[in-house]
Design a protein around this motif. Structure first.
Motif, PDB file in Angstrom:
ATOM      1  N   HIS A 138      -3.742  -4.580 -12.716  1.00 58.87           N
ATOM      2  CA  HIS A 138      -4.376  -3.279 -12.523  1.00 58.87           C
ATOM      3  C   HIS A 138      -5.289  -3.336 -11.314  1.00 58.87           C
ATOM      4  N   TYR A 139      -5.441  -2.179 -10.668  1.00 59.74           N
ATOM      5  CA  TYR A 139      -6.271  -2.081  -9.479  1.00 59.74           C
ATOM      6  C   TYR A 139      -7.250  -0.928  -9.615  1.00 59.74           C
ATOM      7  N   LEU A 148      -6.297   2.770 -10.857  1.00 53.93           N
ATOM      8  CA  LEU A 148      -4.983   3.234 -10.420  1.00 53.93           C
ATOM      9  C   LEU A 148      -3.971   2.841 -11.491  1.00 53.93           C
ATOM     10  N   GLN A 149      -3.345   3.820 -12.119  1.00 49.12           N
ATOM     11  CA  GLN A 149      -2.407   3.543 -13.201  1.00 49.12           C
ATOM     12  C   GLN A 149      -1.026   4.130 -12.956  1.00 49.12           C
ATOM     13  N   GLN A 150      -0.945   5.170 -12.132  1.00 44.89           N
ATOM     14  CA  GLN A 150       0.329   5.823 -11.883  1.00 44.89           C
ATOM     15  C   GLN A 150       1.018   5.177 -10.685  1.00 44.89           C
ATOM     16  N   ASP A 151       2.318   5.451 -10.541  1.00 46.94           N
ATOM     17  CA  ASP A 151       3.056   4.918  -9.398  1.00 46.94           C
ATOM     18  C   ASP A 151       2.617   5.557  -8.086  1.00 46.94           C
ATOM     19  N   PRO A 190       0.554  -1.960   2.914  1.00 45.70           N
ATOM     20  CA  PRO A 190       0.210  -2.690   1.688  1.00 45.70           C
ATOM     21  C   PRO A 190      -1.277  -3.026   1.637  1.00 45.70           C
ATOM     22  N   LEU A 191      -1.852  -2.937   0.455  1.00 44.56           N
ATOM     23  CA  LEU A 191      -3.268  -3.240   0.248  1.00 44.56           C
ATOM     24  C   LEU A 191      -3.429  -4.590  -0.421  1.00 44.56           C
ATOM     25  N   GLN A 192      -4.541  -5.242  -0.100  1.00 50.69           N
ATOM     26  CA  GLN A 192      -4.890  -6.521  -0.707  1.00 50.69           C
ATOM     27  C   GLN A 192      -6.263  -6.402  -1.346  1.00 50.69           C
ATOM     28  N   ARG A 230      -9.737  -3.149  -5.317  1.00 45.70           N
ATOM     29  CA  ARG A 230      -9.928  -4.411  -6.032  1.00 45.70           C
ATOM     30  C   ARG A 230      -8.950  -4.579  -7.185  1.00 45.70           C
ATOM     31  N   LYS A 231      -8.598  -5.839  -7.423  1.00 47.83           N
ATOM     32  CA  LYS A 231      -7.877  -6.205  -8.650  1.00 47.83           C
ATOM     33  C   LYS A 231      -8.850  -6.071  -9.808  1.00 47.83           C
ATOM     34  N   GLN A 232      -8.335  -5.679 -10.951  1.00 44.05           N
ATOM     35  CA  GLN A 232      -9.183  -5.613 -12.150  1.00 44.05           C
ATOM     36  C   GLN A 232      -8.659  -6.604 -13.173  1.00 44.05           C
ATOM     37  N   GLY A 233      -9.463  -7.625 -13.431  1.00 44.76           N
ATOM     38  CA  GLY A 233      -9.119  -8.622 -14.460  1.00 44.76           C
ATOM     39  C   GLY A 233      -7.771  -9.267 -14.220  1.00 44.76           C
TER      40      GLY A 233
END
Length: 104
Positions: free
Chosen positions: A3-4, A20-23, A83-85, A100-103
Motif C-alpha cells: 500500500h502507498y 492509494l487503493q484504486q488502480d 514510476p514513483l518510488q 510513501r510505502k505504508q507498512g
C-alpha cells in the motif's frame, strides 16, 4: 499487496494523508471531479492521476494542468507516466506531497 500513501507537506491540507487503493486515482482542486481534492487554488480541477503499474507501485501522469506537475524538482512533460518510488517528492501547484510505502 503493498500500500502507498500520499502525505501533504505544503499547500492544500498540510498534515493530511491519502491512502492509494484504486488502480487509478485522480488529484486536483475540485471535490467531486478529483478523487483527492486538495482545495488548493493553484491546482487544476483535475490536475494529475496516479496509476497502479504492473510492478505494484504507482506512476504519475500530468493531465494538462495549468501549473504543471513536478517529480523531485523535475517538470513532467505531458503524455507519459512516470514510476514513483518510496520518498518521492511531488509538487502540484503550491501543494507538495510525499509518496510513501505504508507498512509491509
Amino acid at each position: 499487496m503493498q500500500h502507498y500513501v500520499l502525505s501533504v507537506e505544503e499547500g492544500g491540507q498540510p498534515g493530511q494523508s491519502y491512502l492509494l487503493q484504486q488502480d487509478v486515482v485522480t488529484i486536483g482542486r475540485v471535490t467531486g471531479r478529483a478523487d483527492i481534492a486538495l482545495g488548493d487554488r493553484t491546482l487544476s480541477p483535475v490536475h494529475a492521476r496516479f496509476i497502479r503499474l504492473g510492478t505494484g507501485t504507482y506512476g504519475i501522469e500530468d493531465l494538462r494542468s495549468a501549473n504543471g506537475t513536478f517529480l523531485n524538482g523535475q517538470a513532467l512533460p505531458l503524455g507519459a507516466i512516470y514510476p514513483l518510488q518510496d520518498g518521492d517528492r511531488l509538487a502540484l501547484g503550491d501543494a507538495v506531497l510525499i509518496f510513501r510505502k505504508q507498512g509491509e
